[in-house]
Design an enzyme around this catalytic site. Sequence first.
Site, PDB file in Angstrom:
ATOM      1  NE  ARG A 145      40.610 -36.323 -23.859  1.00 49.36           N
ATOM      2  CZ  ARG A 145      40.238 -35.470 -24.817  1.00 49.36           C
ATOM      3  NH1 ARG A 145      39.931 -35.930 -26.025  1.00 49.36           N
ATOM      4  NH2 ARG A 145      40.196 -34.175 -24.608  1.00 49.36           N
TER       5      ARG A 145
ATOM      6  CG  HIS B 197      43.416 -35.856 -30.183  1.00 55.14           C
ATOM      7  ND1 HIS B 197      43.700 -36.044 -28.857  1.00 55.14           N
ATOM      8  CD2 HIS B 197      42.238 -35.163 -30.208  1.00 55.14           C
ATOM      9  CE1 HIS B 197      42.757 -35.490 -28.111  1.00 55.14           C
ATOM     10  NE2 HIS B 197      41.850 -34.947 -28.907  1.00 55.14           N
TER      11      HIS B 197
HETATM   12  P1  NDP Z   1      29.777 -34.169 -22.093  1.00 57.52           P
HETATM   13  O1  NDP Z   1      30.293 -33.969 -20.722  1.00 57.52           O
HETATM   14  O2  NDP Z   1      28.765 -33.210 -22.650  1.00 57.52           O
HETATM   15  O3  NDP Z   1      29.110 -35.612 -22.216  1.00 57.52           O
HETATM   16  C1  NDP Z   1      29.628 -36.740 -21.598  1.00 57.52           C
HETATM   17  C2  NDP Z   1      28.633 -37.876 -21.720  1.00 57.52           C
HETATM   18  O4  NDP Z   1      29.199 -39.048 -21.123  1.00 57.52           O
HETATM   19  C3  NDP Z   1      27.319 -37.587 -20.972  1.00 57.52           C
HETATM   20  O5  NDP Z   1      26.233 -38.089 -21.691  1.00 57.52           O
HETATM   21  C4  NDP Z   1      27.505 -38.363 -19.684  1.00 57.52           C
HETATM   22  O6  NDP Z   1      26.297 -38.803 -19.079  1.00 57.52           O
HETATM   23  C5  NDP Z   1      28.289 -39.556 -20.158  1.00 57.52           C
HETATM   24  N1  NDP Z   1      28.999 -40.182 -19.041  1.00 57.52           N
HETATM   25  C6  NDP Z   1      29.925 -39.642 -18.229  1.00 57.52           C
HETATM   26  N2  NDP Z   1      30.307 -40.522 -17.284  1.00 57.52           N
HETATM   27  C7  NDP Z   1      29.603 -41.640 -17.509  1.00 57.52           C
HETATM   28  C8  NDP Z   1      29.527 -42.903 -16.878  1.00 57.52           C
HETATM   29  N3  NDP Z   1      30.290 -43.190 -15.804  1.00 57.52           N
HETATM   30  N4  NDP Z   1      28.692 -43.820 -17.369  1.00 57.52           N
HETATM   31  C9  NDP Z   1      27.917 -43.547 -18.445  1.00 57.52           C
HETATM   32  N5  NDP Z   1      27.926 -42.376 -19.106  1.00 57.52           N
HETATM   33  C10 NDP Z   1      28.765 -41.433 -18.638  1.00 57.52           C
HETATM   34  O7  NDP Z   1      31.037 -34.257 -23.044  1.00 57.52           O
HETATM   35  P2  NDP Z   1      31.130 -33.938 -24.606  1.00 57.52           P
HETATM   36  O8  NDP Z   1      30.046 -34.659 -25.299  1.00 57.52           O
HETATM   37  O9  NDP Z   1      31.261 -32.497 -24.835  1.00 57.52           O
HETATM   38  O10 NDP Z   1      32.561 -34.590 -24.940  1.00 57.52           O
HETATM   39  C11 NDP Z   1      32.788 -35.981 -24.735  1.00 57.52           C
HETATM   40  C12 NDP Z   1      34.279 -36.260 -24.841  1.00 57.52           C
HETATM   41  O11 NDP Z   1      34.704 -36.175 -26.196  1.00 57.52           O
HETATM   42  C13 NDP Z   1      35.188 -35.255 -24.129  1.00 57.52           C
HETATM   43  O12 NDP Z   1      35.245 -35.512 -22.748  1.00 57.52           O
HETATM   44  C14 NDP Z   1      36.516 -35.507 -24.804  1.00 57.52           C
HETATM   45  O13 NDP Z   1      37.190 -36.531 -24.107  1.00 57.52           O
HETATM   46  C15 NDP Z   1      36.123 -36.025 -26.190  1.00 57.52           C
HETATM   47  N6  NDP Z   1      36.516 -35.095 -27.264  1.00 57.52           N
HETATM   48  C16 NDP Z   1      37.364 -35.548 -28.250  1.00 57.52           C
HETATM   49  C17 NDP Z   1      37.724 -34.736 -29.301  1.00 57.52           C
HETATM   50  C18 NDP Z   1      38.592 -35.261 -30.408  1.00 57.52           C
HETATM   51  O14 NDP Z   1      38.997 -34.503 -31.300  1.00 57.52           O
HETATM   52  N7  NDP Z   1      38.932 -36.538 -30.434  1.00 57.52           N
HETATM   53  C19 NDP Z   1      37.254 -33.355 -29.393  1.00 57.52           C
HETATM   54  C20 NDP Z   1      36.377 -32.971 -28.309  1.00 57.52           C
HETATM   55  C21 NDP Z   1      36.030 -33.816 -27.295  1.00 57.52           C
HETATM   56  P3  NDP Z   1      25.211 -37.753 -18.519  1.00 57.52           P
HETATM   57  O15 NDP Z   1      24.680 -37.039 -19.737  1.00 57.52           O
HETATM   58  O16 NDP Z   1      24.213 -38.618 -17.883  1.00 57.52           O
HETATM   59  O17 NDP Z   1      25.930 -36.826 -17.578  1.00 57.52           O
END
Ligand code: NDP
Length: 310
Positions: A225, A273
Site C-alpha cells: 500500500r 495497482h
Molecule cells: P496478511 O494480513 O495475511 O499479512 C500481513 C503481514 O504483515 C503479516 O505477516 C503481518 O505479521 C505483517 N504485519 C502487519 N503489521 C505489522 C507490523 N506492524 N510490523 C511487522 N509486520 C507486520 O495480508 P496479505 O498478505 O493477505 O496482504 C498484504 C497486503 O497486500 C494487503 O494488506 C494489501 O494492502 C496488499 N495487497 C495489494 C494488492 C495489489 O494488487 N497491489 C492485492 C492484494 C493485497 P503477522 O504475520 O505477524 O501478523
Amino acid sequence: MSVNVLFSARPALWPVYEPLLTQYLDEAGVDVRLGTDFEPDQVDYVIYAPNGGLLDFAPFTRLKAVLSLWAGVEKIADNETLTVPLARMVDHGLTQGMTEWVVGHVLRYHLRMDRHITVQDGVWAPDAIPLAQDRNVCILGLGALGEAAARALAALNFQVTGWSRTAKDIPGVTCLHSHEGLRQALSQAEIVALLLPDTPATENALNAETLALLPKGARIINPGRGPLIDDEALLDALNTGQVGHATLDVFRVEPLPADHPYWAHPNVTVTPHIASETRPVTAAQVICENIRRGEAGEPFVHLVDRTLGY
Ligand code: NDP
C-alpha cells in the site's frame, strides 16, 4: 425468514459474482437471497468492497458479518459503525497472482533485464549476473501474500529474509520480527518487496532512517500500500542513489496524479495497482464458505483483528 446477502461492490462485478455465488451456495446447501438492493435492516451478510460506497453500517441491525472482497481492509477496519465480524479476502488466485508479480519484478532486477531490454546503445559490455543464491531479497510482511512470495523466491534459491509482526518459521526463509529484526533485514537487502497491510503501525515503514539501512543501490518493490513508504524520503534516496530503482504499484492517492514526481523519475516504474486482483471464481468460494459457516454456527475464517487493523 430468509437469509439476505447484499452485494456492495463495483456494480460491474455483480453479473460476474452472482452466478458463482448462486452455484457455490447451492452446492453447499445454503439457502439465501442474493441481491444488490435490500432494506438495510433485512441484510444478514454484506459482501463488501470500498467502491460499493457503503460507509454507514448502523442501519444494518441484523447483520452477522461483512465479507470483504479485498485483502487490504484499511478503508473499513476503523469504521466505528461496524460492530460485527469483518473477514478479509484470502484467495488462492489472488495469492498466485501476487507471487507471479513479485517474482517477475525480483527477476527483472536480479537479471538486470532493463539494461539489455530497454537500453540498446550499441555498447558490447558483458557483465556477469550473480546466481540467485548470492542475492538477498527481503519481504516485509509474511502473511498470505508475503509468505507465498517468500517461498517461491526461496524455491528459486534466493537468500530470502522476511519480516513480520510475530515470529514465523518458514522453510528456506530467514524470518525476523521486532524493530531490531527490521534493521537486520534491511541492512542486507538488495531487493525489498513490501507486502505489509496499511495500518497505523506500518505507515512509513520505509522512511529516511530505514532506507538509509539498505545497501547502496537497493531496489524497492511496493505492491502493498502507498502509505508504507514516505514518498519524500524515497525520492531523496532515489536522487542520491541510495535506492537504485523502485517499482511502485500502490500510492497514497490513486490514480497517481499526473504531476507526481514518480511518473517522470528515470529510476521509478509506476504500475496502476495491478499487482494482483481478487479472482471471482476462487474468491466467491471463500465468501460462500464464510456464509456457510455463519449459518452453521461455525467460526468465520480470515477474520480481521480490528485493534491491529488487518
Ligand atoms: P496478511 O494480513 O495475511 O499479512 C500481513 C503481514 O504483515 C503479516 O505477516 C503481518 O505479521 C505483517 N504485519 C502487519 N503489521 C505489522 C507490523 N506492524 N510490523 C511487522 N509486520 C507486520 O495480508 P496479505 O498478505 O493477505 O496482504 C498484504 C497486503 O497486500 C494487503 O494488506 C494489501 O494492502 C496488499 N495487497 C495489494 C494488492 C495489489 O494488487 N497491489 C492485492 C492484494 C493485497 P503477522 O504475520 O505477524 O501478523
